[in-house]
Design a protein around this motif. Structure first.
Motif, mmCIF file in Angstrom:
data_model
loop_
_atom_site.group_PDB
_atom_site.id
_atom_site.type_symbol
_atom_site.label_atom_id
_atom_site.label_comp_id
_atom_site.label_asym_id
_atom_site.label_seq_id
_atom_site.Cartn_x
_atom_site.Cartn_y
_atom_site.Cartn_z
ATOM 1 N N VAL A 59 -6.115 -3.972 0.745
ATOM 2 C CA VAL A 59 -4.658 -3.854 0.770
ATOM 3 C C VAL A 59 -4.010 -4.843 -0.202
ATOM 4 C CG1 VAL A 59 -2.600 -4.160 2.198
ATOM 5 C CG2 VAL A 59 -4.598 -2.958 3.118
ATOM 6 N N LEU A 60 -4.420 -6.108 -0.152
ATOM 7 C CA LEU A 60 -3.804 -7.126 -0.992
ATOM 8 C C LEU A 60 -4.076 -6.880 -2.477
ATOM 9 C CD1 LEU A 60 -4.476 -10.357 1.109
ATOM 10 C CD2 LEU A 60 -2.300 -9.177 0.770
ATOM 11 N N MET A 63 -1.856 -4.155 -3.647
ATOM 12 C CA MET A 63 -0.451 -4.574 -3.682
ATOM 13 C C MET A 63 -0.132 -5.442 -4.894
ATOM 14 S SD MET A 63 0.331 -5.472 0.326
ATOM 15 C CE MET A 63 1.880 -6.275 -0.111
ATOM 16 N N GLN A 65 -1.808 -5.698 -8.051
ATOM 17 C CA GLN A 65 -2.736 -5.306 -9.116
ATOM 18 C C GLN A 65 -2.539 -6.123 -10.384
ATOM 19 O OE1 GLN A 65 -2.815 -1.084 -9.874
ATOM 20 N NE2 GLN A 65 -2.491 -0.595 -7.720
#
Length: 543
Positions: A59-60, A63, A65
């Protein structure tokens, strides 16, 4: 009759009490997998911590990139430049230990006990060893790495108008011929004894402590001689969690290389486009095929695909030998072995300063990658190696794949170098790494067919790696149980693909390599301790 599919059912052999001085059932009670939501057979807290951490990482990274790529590249550069000596030194220790096990009486110990018999034939065993060990890597680097090392060698040897003398005296040989020898020796160094010694140490340790000592088939069991009952507590949880991270990121790196090469090959043949989107679609499609293999099981899935892939790989290798520079390949095999032996001391020197780029950019990364792969490959090899003696196991795992790797690199890399130097073919030299194999095949007869076979090989290696990796992570997170629900293996198979996609999106192959190095570093420390534990375990086994 003992149920050999369940490690907990294997009786404790005589002599094991010197190491395992408590009843195995005590440990088994503490490590028993628990049935959780959705039918998952989980081992808390390893499954929960590793699963949630991986989800958070995905997820991180997606988020942020734009921010993570420089972070990944900086991480890899710092680790390989600061700890290159550690990676090289650790790999040397693993090779020395394997050679010691071959020549000492410890080699007489049989995996599974004195009366154990092999579960698989030599043909099936070798196929699974090779397919799991480095199939994608050989396809990706078989052509590109010899060319890269030759180019850097020839540049170094002719620097300032004279030949380098810090590697070896040239004598009567030409600079070009010596650059070829050094380039092939450096390539073989990365695919020969050292990586397979890493795999052999992990695989043998897992096999002995599981099949001979009656401990669960998981990484923590290896450290029982050093930690005692603490392996069932937080120290063991940390070991298994690190094994999950190392396996997942090491595997994601290989899947990234495989996706890049398969996509390049499909674009080369069919013009589908070589974009990030096409690579993502390819990873999703191949992950779906891997799920079908997961559902088919070990014998019907991985074993059958591995045997098919070995036949295709052998056919492609034979084709290259026959239609390529046949005499040069056959004679080059022995010349390259001799060059490997000659340059091995310099190449494996942890404190050498002849070529920082080679030692840090290539070797340190490779060793970290192999180490991060070692729980995956080691556990898979352990599961299929019951009944082999330690000497037979080490010789087969260490020497036979190394010899095959030498032949593979000689055939593919030697043919490409011949096309460049003898035929003046520049397309192979100038092509991106993932396309060099197909450019080399394009200059040979039946290029469309062989290129398609090459793509199939990459994809099937991709599938077997994904399936085998999910099997291993599943076993670790289930506390060493080898028959956890299929749904759990499906979970990990899906997340292997997601992690590979996430890292490609977040930083390309550089991000994949960075995560392999970052997990390989702490795991290398564990493997050095595992060498001590393995020796203690074998010393108390009946021969």
């Amino acid at each position: 009759m003992t149920d050999q599919s369940d490690p907990s059912a294997i009786p404790m052999p005589e002599g094991a009490a010197d190491i395992i001085d408590t009843d195995y059932e005590i440990g088994q009670d503490n490590i028993t997998a628990q049935v959780g939501p959705f039918g998952l057979d989980i081992h808390n807290p390893v499954f929960v911590i590793s699963g949630l951490t991986i989800v958070g990482f995905v997820v991180l990274t997606l988020m942020f990139q734009n921010s993570v790529e420089p972070m990944f590249n900086g991480l890899r550069s710092w680790l390989t430049s600061s700890f290159d000596w550690f990676f090289l030194g650790a790999a040397n220790v693993f090779v020395i230990l394997c050679l010691v096990l071959i020549v000492t009486p410890l080699g007489k110990v049989r995996i599974g006990g004195k009366e154990a018999t092999p579960d698989y034939s030599y043909a099936g065993w070798f196929a699974m060893l090779f397919a799991a060990g480095m199939g994608i890597g050989l396809m990706f680097f078989g052509v590109s790495e010899p060319i890269s090392h030759y180019a850097s060698s020839i540049a170094g040897m002719t620097q300032e108008g004279g030949a380098r003398t810090d590697w070896a005296p040239l004598g009567a040989a030409t600079v070009e011929n010596e650059a070829i020898r050094l380039g092939m020796a450096a390539t073989i160094f990365h695919w020969g004894l050292h990586p397979w010694a890493i795999y052999a140490v992990v695989a043998l340790s897992l096999a002995i402590f599981s099949f001979n000592k009656g401990l669960p088939l998981t990484m923590r069991s290896i450290f029982y001689p050093l930690l005692g009952e603490r392996v069932w507590g937080w120290p063991g949880h940390v070991i298994d969690t690190l094994a999950v991270f190392a396996t997942l990121f090491g595997l994601a790196t290989s899947l990234g290389f495989g996706a890049a090469q398969a996509n390049a090959g499909l674009d080369f043949l069919f013009g589908i486009g070589d974009t990030e989107t096409s690579k993502i679609i390819l990873i999703l499609a191949i992950t779906a095929v891997a799920l079908l293999s997961v559902l088919a099981g070990l014998d019907a899935g991985v074993k059958r695909l591995s045997e098919i892939n070995m036949l295709l790989a052998a056919a492609l290798l034979l084709f290259i030998i026959l239609v390529g520079p046949t005499i040069a390949i056959l004679t080059g095999f022995f010349k390259n072995l001799a060059a490997y032996a000659e340059y091995l001391p310099a190449l494996s020197n942890p404190f050498g300063r002849e070529d920082d780029n080679f030692r840090q950019g290539w070797t340190a990364f490779y060793w970290a990658w192999w180490i991060s792969w070692s729980p995956f490959v080691g556990m898979f090899i352990a599961r299929v190696s019951r009944g082999r003696s330690v000497r037979e196991f080490v010789i087969c795992v260490l020497l036979i794949p190394s010899v095959v790797s030498v032949l593979w690199m000689t055939a593919f890399g030697g043919t490409a170098l011949s096309q460049i130097l003898q035929d003046g073919l520049t397309t192979v030299k100038e092509a991106p790494l993932e396309l060099k194999l197909f450019e080399m095949l394009a200059a040979l007869p039946l290029a469309q067919i062989t290129s398609f076979i090459g793509i199939v090989l990459v994809i099937v290696f991709f599938v077997t790696s994904s399936d085998s990796g999910s099997l291993v992570i599943d076993t670790i997170t289930a506390g060493g149980k080898v028959n956890a629900p299929v749904s759990q293996r499906v979970f990990w198979c899906v997340f292997e693909g997601l992690v590979a996609i996430t890292l490609l999106v977040g930083g390309g192959l550089g991000a994949l390599q960075a995560m392999a190095v970052s997990t390989g570093f702490p795991f290398a420390i564990l493997l050095l301790l595992a060498c001590v534990a393995l020796y203690k375990g074998l010393a108390n086994e009946p021969r």
